[in-house]
Design a protein around this motif. Structure first.
Motif, PDB file in Angstrom:
ATOM      1  N   ALA A 107      87.119   4.774  80.737  1.00  0.00           N
ATOM      2  CA  ALA A 107      88.229   4.436  81.632  1.00  0.00           C
ATOM      3  C   ALA A 107      87.971   4.852  83.070  1.00  0.00           C
ATOM      4  O   ALA A 107      88.487   4.231  84.005  1.00  0.00           O
ATOM      5  N   GLY A 108      87.171   5.910  83.271  1.00  0.00           N
ATOM      6  CA  GLY A 108      86.968   6.460  84.605  1.00  0.00           C
ATOM      7  C   GLY A 108      86.491   5.466  85.648  1.00  0.00           C
ATOM      8  O   GLY A 108      87.125   5.314  86.701  1.00  0.00           O
ATOM      9  N   PRO A 109      85.380   4.751  85.418  1.00  0.00           N
ATOM     10  CA  PRO A 109      84.907   3.785  86.415  1.00  0.00           C
ATOM     11  C   PRO A 109      85.924   2.701  86.731  1.00  0.00           C
ATOM     12  O   PRO A 109      86.005   2.236  87.868  1.00  0.00           O
ATOM     13  N   ALA A 110      86.706   2.289  85.727  1.00  0.00           N
ATOM     14  CA  ALA A 110      87.738   1.273  85.958  1.00  0.00           C
ATOM     15  C   ALA A 110      88.798   1.811  86.909  1.00  0.00           C
ATOM     16  O   ALA A 110      89.220   1.123  87.850  1.00  0.00           O
ATOM     17  N   VAL A 111      89.225   3.052  86.687  1.00  0.00           N
ATOM     18  CA  VAL A 111      90.226   3.679  87.563  1.00  0.00           C
ATOM     19  C   VAL A 111      89.672   3.819  88.975  1.00  0.00           C
ATOM     20  O   VAL A 111      90.352   3.505  89.961  1.00  0.00           O
ATOM     21  N   GLY A 112      88.440   4.287  89.093  1.00  0.00           N
ATOM     22  CA  GLY A 112      87.828   4.451  90.406  1.00  0.00           C
ATOM     23  C   GLY A 112      87.659   3.124  91.140  1.00  0.00           C
ATOM     24  O   GLY A 112      87.893   3.042  92.350  1.00  0.00           O
ATOM     25  N   ALA A 113      87.271   2.074  90.409  1.00  0.00           N
ATOM     26  CA  ALA A 113      87.087   0.758  91.030  1.00  0.00           C
ATOM     27  C   ALA A 113      88.402   0.207  91.554  1.00  0.00           C
ATOM     28  O   ALA A 113      88.465  -0.346  92.661  1.00  0.00           O
ATOM     29  N   VAL A 114      89.456   0.356  90.778  1.00  0.00           N
ATOM     30  CA  VAL A 114      90.788  -0.114  91.211  1.00  0.00           C
ATOM     31  C   VAL A 114      91.219   0.636  92.465  1.00  0.00           C
ATOM     32  O   VAL A 114      91.761   0.042  93.404  1.00  0.00           O
ATOM     33  N   LEU A 115      90.978   1.945  92.487  1.00  0.00           N
ATOM     34  CA  LEU A 115      91.349   2.755  93.647  1.00  0.00           C
ATOM     35  C   LEU A 115      90.614   2.300  94.899  1.00  0.00           C
ATOM     36  O   LEU A 115      91.216   2.163  95.976  1.00  0.00           O
ATOM     37  N   VAL A 116      89.303   2.038  94.778  1.00  0.00           N
ATOM     38  CA  VAL A 116      88.515   1.597  95.939  1.00  0.00           C
ATOM     39  C   VAL A 116      89.006   0.255  96.465  1.00  0.00           C
ATOM     40  O   VAL A 116      89.169   0.067  97.674  1.00  0.00           O
ATOM     41  N   VAL A 117      89.264  -0.698  95.571  1.00  0.00           N
ATOM     42  CA  VAL A 117      89.734  -2.020  95.997  1.00  0.00           C
ATOM     43  C   VAL A 117      91.090  -1.911  96.684  1.00  0.00           C
ATOM     44  O   VAL A 117      91.335  -2.564  97.709  1.00  0.00           O
ATOM     45  N   LEU A 118      91.976  -1.087  96.154  1.00  0.00           N
ATOM     46  CA  LEU A 118      93.295  -0.904  96.762  1.00  0.00           C
ATOM     47  C   LEU A 118      93.171  -0.307  98.165  1.00  0.00           C
ATOM     48  O   LEU A 118      93.821  -0.770  99.108  1.00  0.00           O
ATOM     49  N   LEU A 119      92.338   0.721  98.300  1.00  0.00           N
ATOM     50  CA  LEU A 119      92.160   1.351  99.604  1.00  0.00           C
ATOM     51  C   LEU A 119      91.539   0.380 100.607  1.00  0.00           C
ATOM     52  O   LEU A 119      91.945   0.324 101.767  1.00  0.00           O
ATOM     53  N   LYS A 120      90.564  -0.407 100.159  1.00  0.00           N
ATOM     54  CA  LYS A 120      89.915  -1.362 101.054  1.00  0.00           C
ATOM     55  C   LYS A 120      90.897  -2.426 101.537  1.00  0.00           C
ATOM     56  O   LYS A 120      90.875  -2.815 102.699  1.00  0.00           O
ATOM     57  N   ASN A 121      91.745  -2.902 100.633  1.00  0.00           N
ATOM     58  CA  ASN A 121      92.642  -3.999 100.979  1.00  0.00           C
ATOM     59  C   ASN A 121      93.873  -3.553 101.752  1.00  0.00           C
ATOM     60  O   ASN A 121      94.374  -4.300 102.599  1.00  0.00           O
ATOM     61  N   TYR A 122      94.368  -2.374 101.461  1.00  0.00           N
ATOM     62  CA  TYR A 122      95.596  -1.923 102.110  1.00  0.00           C
ATOM     63  C   TYR A 122      95.327  -1.018 103.307  1.00  0.00           C
ATOM     64  O   TYR A 122      95.914  -1.194 104.372  1.00  0.00           O
ATOM     65  N   ALA A 123      94.436  -0.036 103.131  1.00  0.00           N
ATOM     66  CA  ALA A 123      94.175   0.900 104.231  1.00  0.00           C
ATOM     67  C   ALA A 123      93.559   0.191 105.425  1.00  0.00           C
ATOM     68  O   ALA A 123      93.882   0.497 106.574  1.00  0.00           O
ATOM     69  N   SER A 124      92.664  -0.788 105.170  1.00  0.00           N
ATOM     70  CA  SER A 124      92.007  -1.498 106.268  1.00  0.00           C
ATOM     71  C   SER A 124      92.989  -2.318 107.097  1.00  0.00           C
ATOM     72  O   SER A 124      92.712  -2.656 108.247  1.00  0.00           O
ATOM     73  N   GLY A 125      94.151  -2.633 106.529  1.00  0.00           N
ATOM     74  CA  GLY A 125      95.157  -3.390 107.255  1.00  0.00           C
ATOM     75  C   GLY A 125      95.949  -2.543 108.237  1.00  0.00           C
ATOM     76  O   GLY A 125      96.578  -3.073 109.159  1.00  0.00           O
ATOM     77  N   TYR A 126      95.904  -1.222 108.046  1.00  0.00           N
ATOM     78  CA  TYR A 126      96.680  -0.321 108.901  1.00  0.00           C
ATOM     79  C   TYR A 126      95.821   0.644 109.701  1.00  0.00           C
ATOM     80  O   TYR A 126      96.213   1.119 110.757  1.00  0.00           O
ATOM     81  N   ILE A 127      94.619   0.944 109.196  1.00  0.00           N
ATOM     82  CA  ILE A 127      93.751   1.919 109.849  1.00  0.00           C
ATOM     83  C   ILE A 127      92.422   1.257 110.170  1.00  0.00           C
ATOM     84  O   ILE A 127      91.777   0.683 109.287  1.00  0.00           O
ATOM     85  N   GLU A 128      92.013   1.341 111.434  1.00  0.00           N
ATOM     86  CA  GLU A 128      90.763   0.685 111.843  1.00  0.00           C
ATOM     87  C   GLU A 128      89.568   1.318 111.149  1.00  0.00           C
ATOM     88  O   GLU A 128      88.700   0.624 110.626  1.00  0.00           O
TER      89      GLU A 128
END
Length: 311
Positions: A253-274
């Motif tokens: 389960a670990g890699p799946a959780v980590g992958a979801v976290l990275v995709v979420l951060l890339k898609n959402y954080a990049s929209g608000y933080i340069e």
């Protein structure tokens, strides 16, 4: 999680497109592709104890081969897909033969060097890869006449492939081969003295990881319908490695959780933080400090402690 829990989770994921918009469906497809990619690397990092910093080469190479076969040779998906998987896996076999001549830091540096060779070809071999402009104009397959251009249909297609890949990985790591692979990670000398071919076991794991990375690459290029040399970069390899380590290497389960976290951060954080990469780095530093073994093992440990306190 037991079998009933797995089926329930699969049903919930399958129903998500019916209750969400196209943006979230596409985001879900990206997450599932990232899960496959992280799970492929986990075979090396988590179960074989081989840290690779060049795993993006298999996703990127698969994407480029599929794109070239379609655009340069006009080949259909039914023929291009197996050729792509075979060619990428063969490259993985050759790279594994080279990289596994070393171990530890030397192995990591060899995987990095090999990936940089392919990354350089992606930028410089313009007659094939179109250089920095990338390859575009691709289409998605239509298995059994199903229109994969529809976001929901493609999401379900990727979900099915993800479920099959995770099932294969689970069966593999729980098999005698998986036990021998963990043995080479924990007791290399003892495994050799018992007559096991340590190099051969690791090479088989390397080739399997390359094949699964190629599967992720096919789904990646089908989703984006475009491929750029950046998909072969060190950054791409580092992101998937962070996914595995942060989620919990050596767990399913670990890699799946980590992958979801990275995709979420890339898609959402990049929209608000340069400089969203700084936030990504900060989050992973926090995870390593608070949960050294990763999110999945950390949550399981916390759950166990709470259960013991209640008793």
């Amino acid at each position: 999680m037991n079998r009933i829990g797995h089926v329930a989770l699969l049903v919930v994921l399958a129903l998500l497109p019916l209750f969400s918009g196209e943006y979230y469906v596409n985001l879900g497809s990206q997450m599932l592709i990232a899960v496959i990619f992280a799970s492929s690397l986990n075979l090396l990092v988590g179960y074989a104890g081989l840290t690779s910093l060049g795993h993006a080469v298999y996703l990127g190479l698969s994407a480029y081969i599929a794109a070239c076969l379609a655009l340069r040779f006009g080949m259909g998906h039914a023929l291009a897909a197996p050729i792509t998987l075979l060619a990428t896996t063969l490259v993985g076999g050759v790279f594994g033969w080279i990289a596994l001549r070393a171990s530890g830091l030397s192995f990591l540096m060899l995987t990095l060097a090999l990936s940089q060779v392919v990354w350089g070809l992606g930028y410089r071999w313009t007659s094939v890869t179109n250089g920095d402009n990338g390859l575009s104009g691709l289409t998605r397959p239509s298995p059994f006449g199903i229109d994969m251009e529809n976001s929901n249909a493609y999401y379900w297609f990727v979900l099915l492939i993800t479920a099959v890949v995770l099932w294969i990985v689970a069966r593999l790591v729980r098999s005698p081969f998986g036990a021998s692979l963990r043995g080479t990670r924990d007791q290399e000398r003892r495994m050799s003295s018992l007559g096991y071919n340590v190099w051969g076991i690791r090479w088989c794991a390397f080739v399997t990881a390359s094949f699964l990375g190629a599967v992720a690459g096919l789904l990646y290029v089908y989703f984006h319908k475009y491929v750029h040399p950046s998909v072969l970069s060190v950054t791409a390899s580092a992101e998937v490695l962070l996914s595995v380590i942060a989620g919990g290497a050596g767990t399913l389960a670990g890699p799946a959780v980590g992958a979801v976290l990275v995709v979420l951060l890339k898609n959402y954080a990049s929209g608000y933080i340069e400089r969203w990469n700084m936030l990504l780095g900060g989050v992973f530093v926090f995870i390593v400090l608070v949960m050294p073994n990763g999110i999945a093992p950390g949550v399981q440990s916390l759950w166990r402690r709470l259960a013991e306190k209640k008793q």
